[in-house]
Scaffold this active site. Structure first.
Site, PDB file in Angstrom:
ATOM      1  N   HIS A 166      -4.998  -4.239  -2.157  1.00  0.00           N
ATOM      2  CA  HIS A 166      -4.749  -3.191  -3.148  1.00  0.00           C
ATOM      3  C   HIS A 166      -4.683  -3.722  -4.584  1.00  0.00           C
ATOM      4  CE1 HIS A 166      -4.142  -0.017  -0.180  1.00  0.00           C
ATOM      5  NE2 HIS A 166      -3.667  -0.995   0.571  1.00  0.00           N
ATOM      6  N   LYS A 202     -11.769  -0.741  -0.672  1.00  0.00           N
ATOM      7  CA  LYS A 202     -10.963  -0.073  -1.701  1.00  0.00           C
ATOM      8  C   LYS A 202     -11.710  -0.148  -3.041  1.00  0.00           C
ATOM      9  CE  LYS A 202      -7.126  -0.978   1.321  1.00  0.00           C
ATOM     10  NZ  LYS A 202      -7.391   0.163   2.186  1.00  0.00           N
ATOM     11  N   SER A 256       0.794  -1.233   0.000  1.00  0.00           N
ATOM     12  CA  SER A 256       0.000   0.000   0.000  1.00  0.00           C
ATOM     13  C   SER A 256       0.821   1.274   0.000  1.00  0.00           C
ATOM     14  CB  SER A 256      -0.941   0.010   1.204  1.00  0.00           C
ATOM     15  OG  SER A 256      -0.212  -0.037   2.397  1.00  0.00           O
TER      16      SER A 256
END
Ligand code: PMP
Length: 394
Positions: free
Chosen positions: A213, A244, A185
């Site tokens: 991610h 996310k 990240s």
């Protein structure tokens, strides 16, 4: 009441920042205008620090699904699935996630943080060994701590170092749990998952990959880095988050292991917390459908990432990794990073300020997360704000 000495130490750091008139960790977005814009200090600001990789937070289908569930099933579940029962949607989302990854089963947690906490602490305990990448997210570190297992860190993204440490374990290596992330990240760098899978196979160990991610961003249908590198079958536990690319809140694990269901009785972060509310479940199910069909958004995201990466590179900034949804500008000095961050905000661009110990290598950095919803003009405006810092400094 007496002041708490631990909190006083944190307060001292805050006060140091306050004397500079900068508060990077207390930013308030007064009004959110779109996935990529908000009103901050009365200024229309481009949001480039959101993790909203596919820009789905305002997706009309997702909002409609959430609204319908809210009306039909109310605001919250008011308890844990163990004590208070599951709603049908919880299980349906798990079935959807398992099907999406082509794995046997899934388990949903209330956040991605809790997914790591809940999985690691249930899979290993006192007397076991967990091998983690040194740059692991806090939730992986905290999961290890909660487990009570013997934690061994290996050098970031270094499969040879992992293998060396596994060899030292002798017969115990086969019982070790290896935990890595797909995309990291802070810098946006990718793990060599093929190499890690080889080590896992060599020692007969168990491999967990946190795809927080990379889900939605990489791989066929957005299944992540393990899929892109062709090693999804070697990953025993894929962990991820809804916060996310899916634009919501929650976490999950998918696996072929028949033990996943037993975890519901053994994982404290699953048992002792309230389950996700109906609107979140419904919105996430819809967002997952959108995400899996969103090759157009993935292409736009990649184009935006390349545009930002090339633009900032041309300005002479040091960047963390090749073009990716995370573009990190390495600044080095903490005070300079702080002033740089503030300058960007005053020029209508919000990015994440990251400082040690959260960052690798003790460097301070400005972390941009790119979204498929950014327009090329917004990417250019982000580059222009960065460029104006160089001018302002000179
Ligand atoms: N794993 C990683 C790698 C993350 O970066 C994050 C969030 N920053 C999490 C887990 C936690 O996810 P959540 O926000 O859903 O708690």
């Amino acid at each position: 009441m007496r002041e708490n000495p631990r909190l006083q130490a944190v307060q001292a750091v805050r006060q140091e920042l306050a004397t500079l008139g900068i508060d990077p960790f207390g930013v308030q977005i007064d009004r959110i205008l779109s996935p990529t814009e908000g009103l901050i200090h009365g200024r229309r600001t481009i949001l480039a620090g959101t993790n909203n990789y596919l820009g789905l937070t305002f997706d009309p289908g997702t909002i409609a699904a959430a609204r319908e569930a809210l009306e039909a099933a109310g605001t919250g579940t008011t308890g844990s699935r163990m004590a208070n029962g599951s709603y049908a949607g919880h299980r349906e989302l798990e079935v959807d996630l398992a099907a999406f990854y082509g794995k046997r089963d899934a388990i949903v947690f209330s956040t991605g943080y809790q997914a790591n906490l809940g999985m690691i602490s249930a899979l290993v305990g006192t007397g076991d060994v967990v091998m983690i990448d040194a740059d692991s997210h806090a939730s992986i570190y905290d999961g290890c701590r909660l487990s009570g297992a013997n934690v061994i860190r290996f050098r970031h993204n270094d499969a040879a170092d992992l293998a060396k440490r596994m060899r030292r374990l002798g017969d115990d290596a086969a019982n070790a749990l290896i935990v890595v992330e797909g995309v990291y990240s802070m810098l946006g760098d990718r793990a060599p998952l093929r190499d890690f899978a080889r080590v896992k196979r060599e020692f007969g160990a168990t491999l967990m990959v946190d795809e927080a991610h990379s889900m939605g961003v990489l791989g066929s249908k957005g299944r992540g880095l393990a899929d892109e590198q062709g090693v999804l079958a070697d990953v025993d536990y894929v962990v991820g988050t809804f916060s996310k690319s899916l634009g919501n809140t929650g976490g999950f694990c998918v696996s072929d292991s028949p033990d996943l269901d037993v975890l519901r009785y053994a994982s404290r972060p699953y048992v002792f917390t309230a389950s996700l509310p109906p609107a979140t479940i419904a919105a996430t199910r819809q967002a997952l459908r959108t995400l899996s069909a969103a090759d157009d958004l993935r292409l736009r995201l990649q184009n935006n990432a390349e545009r930002l990466h090339a633009g900032l590179g041309a300005l002479g900034f040091r960047l963390g990794a090749p073009a990716n949804a995370v573009v990190a500008v390495l600044v080095g000095d903490k005070l300079e990073a702080l002033r740089f961050w503030d300058h960007l905000l005053k020029h209508g661009v919000y990015v994440n300020l990251m400082v040690p110990p959260a960052t690798p290598g003790g460097e301070s950095l400005l972390r941009c997360s790119v979204s498929a919803a950014h327009t090329p003009e917004q990417i250019d405006a982000i580059c222009a704000a960065f460029a104006s810092w160089t001018g302002a400094k000179a």
